[in-house]
Scaffold this motif. Sequence first.
Motif, PDB file in Angstrom:
ATOM      1  N   GLY A  88       0.767  -1.229   0.000  1.00 58.82           N
ATOM      2  CA  GLY A  88       0.000   0.000   0.000  1.00 58.82           C
ATOM      3  C   GLY A  88       0.803   1.286   0.000  1.00 58.82           C
ATOM      4  N   ALA A  89       2.125   1.206   0.016  1.00 61.90           N
ATOM      5  CA  ALA A  89       2.941   2.425  -0.005  1.00 61.90           C
ATOM      6  C   ALA A  89       2.772   3.134  -1.344  1.00 61.90           C
ATOM      7  CB  ALA A  89       4.409   2.084   0.226  1.00 61.90           C
ATOM      8  N   SER A  90       2.695   4.442  -1.305  1.00 61.41           N
ATOM      9  CA  SER A  90       2.599   5.211  -2.545  1.00 61.41           C
ATOM     10  C   SER A  90       4.004   5.428  -3.107  1.00 61.41           C
ATOM     11  CB  SER A  90       1.937   6.570  -2.276  1.00 61.41           C
ATOM     12  OG  SER A  90       2.816   7.408  -1.539  1.00 61.41           O
ATOM     13  N   TYR A  91       4.052   5.804  -4.369  1.00 54.84           N
ATOM     14  CA  TYR A  91       5.356   6.105  -4.981  1.00 54.84           C
ATOM     15  C   TYR A  91       6.014   7.270  -4.243  1.00 54.84           C
ATOM     16  CZ  TYR A  91       8.983   7.102  -8.337  1.00 54.84           C
ATOM     17  OH  TYR A  91      10.202   7.309  -8.916  1.00 54.84           O
ATOM     18  N   GLU A  92       5.207   8.245  -3.857  1.00 53.21           N
ATOM     19  CA  GLU A  92       5.743   9.415  -3.143  1.00 53.21           C
ATOM     20  C   GLU A  92       6.382   8.992  -1.817  1.00 53.21           C
ATOM     21  OE1 GLU A  92       4.198  13.689  -1.357  1.00 53.21           O
ATOM     22  OE2 GLU A  92       2.881  12.505  -2.643  1.00 53.21           O
ATOM     23  N   GLU A  93       5.733   8.097  -1.086  1.00 52.83           N
ATOM     24  CA  GLU A  93       6.303   7.610   0.179  1.00 52.83           C
ATOM     25  C   GLU A  93       7.622   6.876  -0.055  1.00 52.83           C
ATOM     26  OE1 GLU A  93       2.297   6.684   2.787  1.00 52.83           O
ATOM     27  OE2 GLU A  93       2.848   5.279   1.194  1.00 52.83           O
ATOM     28  N   ILE A  94       7.645   6.065  -1.084  1.00 53.38           N
ATOM     29  CA  ILE A  94       8.873   5.315  -1.412  1.00 53.38           C
ATOM     30  C   ILE A  94       9.983   6.283  -1.786  1.00 53.38           C
ATOM     31  CG2 ILE A  94       9.880   3.706  -3.079  1.00 53.38           C
ATOM     32  CD1 ILE A  94       7.075   2.311  -3.102  1.00 53.38           C
ATOM     33  N   ALA A  95       9.659   7.300  -2.574  1.00 48.06           N
ATOM     34  CA  ALA A  95      10.665   8.290  -2.983  1.00 48.06           C
ATOM     35  C   ALA A  95      11.204   9.054  -1.775  1.00 48.06           C
ATOM     36  CB  ALA A  95      10.064   9.246  -4.009  1.00 48.06           C
ATOM     37  N   ARG A  96      10.333   9.402  -0.820  1.00 47.82           N
ATOM     38  CA  ARG A  96      10.787  10.111   0.385  1.00 47.82           C
ATOM     39  C   ARG A  96      11.761   9.269   1.203  1.00 47.82           C
ATOM     40  NH1 ARG A  96       5.324  12.422   1.189  1.00 47.82           N
ATOM     41  NH2 ARG A  96       4.917  10.585   2.442  1.00 47.82           N
ATOM     42  N   GLN A  97      11.647   7.946   1.099  1.00 42.03           N
ATOM     43  CA  GLN A  97      12.536   7.032   1.827  1.00 42.03           C
ATOM     44  C   GLN A  97      13.808   6.730   1.035  1.00 42.03           C
ATOM     45  OE1 GLN A  97      10.257   3.523   2.799  1.00 42.03           O
ATOM     46  NE2 GLN A  97       8.609   4.708   3.697  1.00 42.03           N
ATOM     47  N   GLY A  98      14.005   7.430  -0.092  1.00 45.08           N
ATOM     48  CA  GLY A  98      15.224   7.236  -0.877  1.00 45.08           C
ATOM     49  C   GLY A  98      15.066   6.274  -2.043  1.00 45.08           C
ATOM     50  N   GLY A  99      13.858   5.789  -2.264  1.00 46.97           N
ATOM     51  CA  GLY A  99      13.615   4.870  -3.371  1.00 46.97           C
ATOM     52  C   GLY A  99      13.164   5.611  -4.618  1.00 46.97           C
ATOM     53  N   GLY A 100      12.526   4.891  -5.487  1.00 48.03           N
ATOM     54  CA  GLY A 100      12.039   5.481  -6.730  1.00 48.03           C
ATOM     55  C   GLY A 100      13.161   5.705  -7.729  1.00 48.03           C
ATOM     56  N   ILE A 101      12.843   6.496  -8.730  1.00 49.62           N
ATOM     57  CA  ILE A 101      13.785   6.706  -9.826  1.00 49.62           C
ATOM     58  C   ILE A 101      15.088   7.343  -9.344  1.00 49.62           C
ATOM     59  CG2 ILE A 101      12.876   8.940 -10.544  1.00 49.62           C
ATOM     60  CD1 ILE A 101      13.346   7.971 -13.468  1.00 49.62           C
ATOM     61  N   ALA A 102      15.028   8.155  -8.293  1.00 52.47           N
ATOM     62  CA  ALA A 102      16.249   8.788  -7.786  1.00 52.47           C
ATOM     63  C   ALA A 102      17.274   7.744  -7.346  1.00 52.47           C
ATOM     64  CB  ALA A 102      15.921   9.733  -6.639  1.00 52.47           C
ATOM     65  N   SER A 103      16.804   6.627  -6.807  1.00 55.55           N
ATOM     66  CA  SER A 103      17.749   5.596  -6.359  1.00 55.55           C
ATOM     67  C   SER A 103      18.469   4.946  -7.533  1.00 55.55           C
ATOM     68  CB  SER A 103      17.028   4.527  -5.525  1.00 55.55           C
ATOM     69  OG  SER A 103      16.146   3.767  -6.316  1.00 55.55           O
ATOM     70  N   THR A 104      17.765   4.707  -8.628  1.00 55.54           N
ATOM     71  CA  THR A 104      18.444   4.101  -9.786  1.00 55.54           C
ATOM     72  C   THR A 104      19.259   5.122 -10.559  1.00 55.54           C
ATOM     73  OG1 THR A 104      16.317   4.165 -10.934  1.00 55.54           O
ATOM     74  CG2 THR A 104      17.025   2.029 -10.084  1.00 55.54           C
ATOM     75  N   VAL A 105      18.866   6.399 -10.515  1.00 54.99           N
ATOM     76  CA  VAL A 105      19.709   7.438 -11.114  1.00 54.99           C
ATOM     77  C   VAL A 105      21.045   7.472 -10.384  1.00 54.99           C
ATOM     78  CG1 VAL A 105      20.010   9.936 -11.383  1.00 54.99           C
ATOM     79  CG2 VAL A 105      17.861   8.872 -12.045  1.00 54.99           C
ATOM     80  N   SER A 106      21.009   7.475  -9.061  1.00 53.35           N
ATOM     81  CA  SER A 106      22.255   7.483  -8.273  1.00 53.35           C
ATOM     82  C   SER A 106      23.089   6.242  -8.544  1.00 53.35           C
ATOM     83  CB  SER A 106      21.938   7.568  -6.780  1.00 53.35           C
ATOM     84  OG  SER A 106      21.324   8.786  -6.473  1.00 53.35           O
ATOM     85  N   ALA A 107      22.439   5.082  -8.569  1.00 54.22           N
ATOM     86  CA  ALA A 107      23.177   3.832  -8.818  1.00 54.22           C
ATOM     87  C   ALA A 107      23.772   3.813 -10.226  1.00 54.22           C
ATOM     88  CB  ALA A 107      22.249   2.638  -8.614  1.00 54.22           C
ATOM     89  N   THR A 108      23.042   4.370 -11.188  1.00 56.52           N
ATOM     90  CA  THR A 108      23.548   4.421 -12.563  1.00 56.52           C
ATOM     91  C   THR A 108      24.758   5.340 -12.638  1.00 56.52           C
ATOM     92  OG1 THR A 108      21.343   3.970 -13.433  1.00 56.52           O
ATOM     93  CG2 THR A 108      22.937   4.933 -14.974  1.00 56.52           C
ATOM     94  N   ARG A 109      24.670   6.490 -12.006  1.00 57.30           N
ATOM     95  CA  ARG A 109      25.799   7.425 -12.003  1.00 57.30           C
ATOM     96  C   ARG A 109      27.023   6.825 -11.320  1.00 57.30           C
ATOM     97  NH1 ARG A 109      22.187  12.713 -10.943  1.00 57.30           N
ATOM     98  NH2 ARG A 109      22.100  13.411 -13.104  1.00 57.30           N
ATOM     99  N   ALA A 110      26.804   6.029 -10.287  1.00 54.07           N
ATOM    100  CA  ALA A 110      27.914   5.452  -9.526  1.00 54.07           C
ATOM    101  C   ALA A 110      28.548   4.245 -10.225  1.00 54.07           C
ATOM    102  CB  ALA A 110      27.426   5.045  -8.134  1.00 54.07           C
TER     103      ALA A 110
END
Length: 147
Positions: A88-110
């Motif tokens: 039931g977690a929303s995408y916004e909640e997941i993103a606030r916890q460091g998930g979502g597209i930002a996490s794969t952007v960081s992993a891709t850059r690294a």
Amino acid sequence: MSTTLWRHARIATMDGARPWGWIEHGALLAEGEHIAWVGNDAQLPAGLGQPREVDLQGALVTPGLIDAHTHLVYGGDRAAEFELRLQGASYEEIARQGGGIASTVSATRAASDELLFAAARQRALALMAEGVTTLEIKSGYGLSQQH
């Protein structure tokens, strides 16, 4: 060059009045890696010689699959997010916890170019094993060398 005659097939084609065509009692003649003839089994051309024959027993033969929009090159893994979404977690909640597209952007850059290439290669090989013959690859991140 080897010649193979695939017989007793149901063949989907890109020919016909609709967006596709259909041959119910089909045969396909391959010379090496090239298709030399496709048609109804009863209309096989004369003079084929002695090709190796394969009975497809009514199996479906289709043109190669095209993936016109795949994100093949990326770092990271967001599989855990699927479980969170199921709970039931929303995408916004997941993103606030460091998930979502930002996490794969960081992993891709690294990730190194070598690591990204090796992972993308494995993904491409898996798609090819499932019948995909053409890929259009997207990054989806708007990444650049400088960030």
